[in-house]
Design a protein around this motif. Structure first.
Motif, mmCIF file in Angstrom:
data_model
loop_
_atom_site.group_PDB
_atom_site.id
_atom_site.type_symbol
_atom_site.label_atom_id
_atom_site.label_comp_id
_atom_site.label_asym_id
_atom_site.label_seq_id
_atom_site.Cartn_x
_atom_site.Cartn_y
_atom_site.Cartn_z
ATOM 1 N N GLY A 184 -24.166 79.318 102.950
ATOM 2 C CA GLY A 184 -24.578 80.066 101.772
ATOM 3 C C GLY A 184 -25.823 79.450 101.164
ATOM 4 N N THR A 185 -26.862 79.321 101.965
ATOM 5 C CA THR A 185 -28.001 78.473 101.603
ATOM 6 C C THR A 185 -28.819 78.987 100.434
ATOM 7 O OG1 THR A 185 -29.811 77.193 102.591
ATOM 8 C CG2 THR A 185 -29.670 79.525 103.206
ATOM 9 N N LEU A 230 -30.185 73.028 98.870
ATOM 10 C CA LEU A 230 -29.389 71.893 99.331
ATOM 11 C C LEU A 230 -29.864 71.404 100.697
ATOM 12 C CD1 LEU A 230 -25.795 72.978 98.252
ATOM 13 C CD2 LEU A 230 -27.214 71.190 97.209
ATOM 14 N N LEU A 231 -30.078 72.325 101.619
ATOM 15 C CA LEU A 231 -30.517 71.915 102.954
ATOM 16 C C LEU A 231 -31.876 71.234 102.898
ATOM 17 C CD1 LEU A 231 -30.281 71.798 106.006
ATOM 18 C CD2 LEU A 231 -31.179 74.126 106.105
ATOM 19 N N SER A 290 -32.199 67.518 111.363
ATOM 20 C CA SER A 290 -32.542 68.932 111.416
ATOM 21 C C SER A 290 -31.366 69.704 110.821
ATOM 22 C CB SER A 290 -32.810 69.384 112.848
ATOM 23 O OG SER A 290 -31.646 69.224 113.650
ATOM 24 N N GLY A 291 -31.593 70.966 110.469
ATOM 25 C CA GLY A 291 -30.523 71.677 109.781
ATOM 26 C C GLY A 291 -30.527 73.166 110.010
ATOM 27 N N VAL A 292 -29.375 73.756 109.725
ATOM 28 C CA VAL A 292 -29.169 75.196 109.804
ATOM 29 C C VAL A 292 -28.753 75.682 108.424
ATOM 30 C CG1 VAL A 292 -27.816 77.064 110.827
ATOM 31 C CG2 VAL A 292 -28.466 75.076 112.226
ATOM 32 N N GLY A 293 -29.425 76.700 107.921
ATOM 33 C CA GLY A 293 -29.037 77.347 106.681
ATOM 34 C C GLY A 293 -28.463 78.716 106.988
ATOM 35 N N MET A 294 -27.200 78.938 106.642
ATOM 36 C CA MET A 294 -26.544 80.213 106.907
ATOM 37 C C MET A 294 -26.427 81.001 105.613
ATOM 38 S SD MET A 294 -22.829 80.892 108.724
ATOM 39 C CE MET A 294 -21.830 81.325 107.289
ATOM 40 N N ILE A 317 -22.149 68.791 106.205
ATOM 41 C CA ILE A 317 -22.032 70.200 105.839
ATOM 42 C C ILE A 317 -22.123 70.292 104.319
ATOM 43 C CG2 ILE A 317 -20.569 72.256 105.855
ATOM 44 C CD1 ILE A 317 -19.264 71.150 108.418
ATOM 45 N N LEU A 318 -22.955 71.185 103.833
ATOM 46 C CA LEU A 318 -23.154 71.397 102.408
ATOM 47 C C LEU A 318 -22.762 72.827 102.060
ATOM 48 C CD1 LEU A 318 -26.727 69.910 102.471
ATOM 49 C CD2 LEU A 318 -24.802 68.776 101.360
ATOM 50 N N CYS A 319 -22.219 73.017 100.872
ATOM 51 C CA CYS A 319 -21.862 74.376 100.474
ATOM 52 C C CYS A 319 -21.734 74.476 98.961
ATOM 53 C CB CYS A 319 -20.546 74.803 101.125
ATOM 54 S SG CYS A 319 -20.127 76.536 100.841
ATOM 55 N N ASN A 320 -22.447 75.442 98.403
ATOM 56 C CA ASN A 320 -22.264 75.827 96.999
ATOM 57 C C ASN A 320 -21.819 77.286 97.016
ATOM 58 O OD1 ASN A 320 -22.298 76.259 94.270
ATOM 59 N ND2 ASN A 320 -24.518 76.175 94.057
#
Length: 285
Positions: A118-119, A124-125, A136-140, A185-188
């Motif tokens: 839920g970027t 956050l990413l 490296s990162g993925v924003g969904m 893993i990050l999530c708001n």
């Protein structure tokens, strides 16, 4: 148009009924209208005239439109992010998630792969990519419009080669199956109870799909948390933002999924972030 110092005082008085920070709002709007940084503007107040666009922007703020949407930008962590009404405005309280990640991954240990569920604006990413230069990162994100904002921020800030943006909803079947595993893993997620009494500038302007999550605000945690163990790499962690009354309920969901939980408070001392790792444990304050 008048001396800017005088106009700022008048503008701040006018904004008192719609803002908790009327002087700051006035300064940010004026600096944006002038096309300069606020700090630069404040050093030159004595010789600056009032910019023509300030009155129109003040009128918009009087209708409870957030300053960030009027200026199209918001500071977060060490970043200057573009924002639109398609994304939630990143808030300082959410920096608690980044702080928790930085404390967890002390040098020389750093995450290699980061997932932001839920970027939104990418806040956050991108903050964690800034903090962890080897990652490296993925924003969904379920909203294509929001994802475009995040991708634009990634490119503007120089993270284009280290970030990938995925248009996908966690409400779709099989959403997590091909993502692989992540060290962080990050999530708001949305966590506001349906019908909650929110400030007009939030409920009238920010995207409801990113705010509301059922009668108790826990709908999206119930969907997401059972997927977290399979998404974590060995030694990995997940950090979720929570509403300040939700620590116990969300921790129980995590415990049921086989995750241990640690809590972090925000700048106001309220519960704000939960860190999940594999293995049952107790919630700490």
């Amino acid at each position: 148009m008048g001396n800017l110092a005088d106009i700022l005082r008048e503008t701040a008085i006018r904004l008192t009924d719609v803002s908790n920070t009327p002087r700051l709002d006035a300064e940010l709007l004026a600096a944006h209208a002038l096309g300069m940084e606020r700090s630069q503007m404040l050093l030159r107040l004595a010789d600056l005239e009032t910019p023509p666009g300030l009155t129109d922007m003040t009128d918009r703020r009087m209708q409870h439109e957030p300053v960030a949407y009027i200026t199209g930008r918001q500071a977060f962590w060490d970043l200057d992010l573009a924002v639109t009404p398609d994304v939630l405005i990143p808030r300082a309280d959410s920096e608690a998630l980044v702080e928790m990640a930085v404390e967890t991954f002390a040098v020389p240990r750093q995450p290699s792969r980061i997932l932001d569920l839920g970027t939104g604006s990418g806040a956050l990413l991108l903050a964690c990519l800034s903090a962890f230069p080897m990652a490296s990162g993925v924003g969904m994100e379920a909203s294509a419009a929001a994802l475009a904002v995040a991708a634009g921020n990634g490119d503007k800030l120089g993270f284009g080669t280290r970030s990938r943006w995925l248009h996908r909803s966690w409400r779709d079947a099989g959403w997590s199956g091909d993502l692989g595993q992540f060290d962080l893993i990050l999530c708001n997620p949305p966590y506001v109870e349906s019908g909650a009494d929110l400030m007009p500038m939030v409920v009238e302007h920010e995207p409801h799909a990113a705010l509301f999550a059922g009668a108790d605000g826990l709908d999206d945690y119930r969907i997401l948390i059972p997927h977290i163990p399979a998404l974590l790499s060995p030694g990995g962690i997940a950090i979720f933002e929570i509403g300040h009354t939700q620590a116990e309920a969300v921790s129980d969901l995590a415990s049921n999924a086989g995750l241990s939980t640690e809590m972090r408070r925000d700048l106001a001392g309220k519960p704000r972030a939960l860190r999940f790792s594999l293995g049952i444990g107790d919630m700490n304050g």
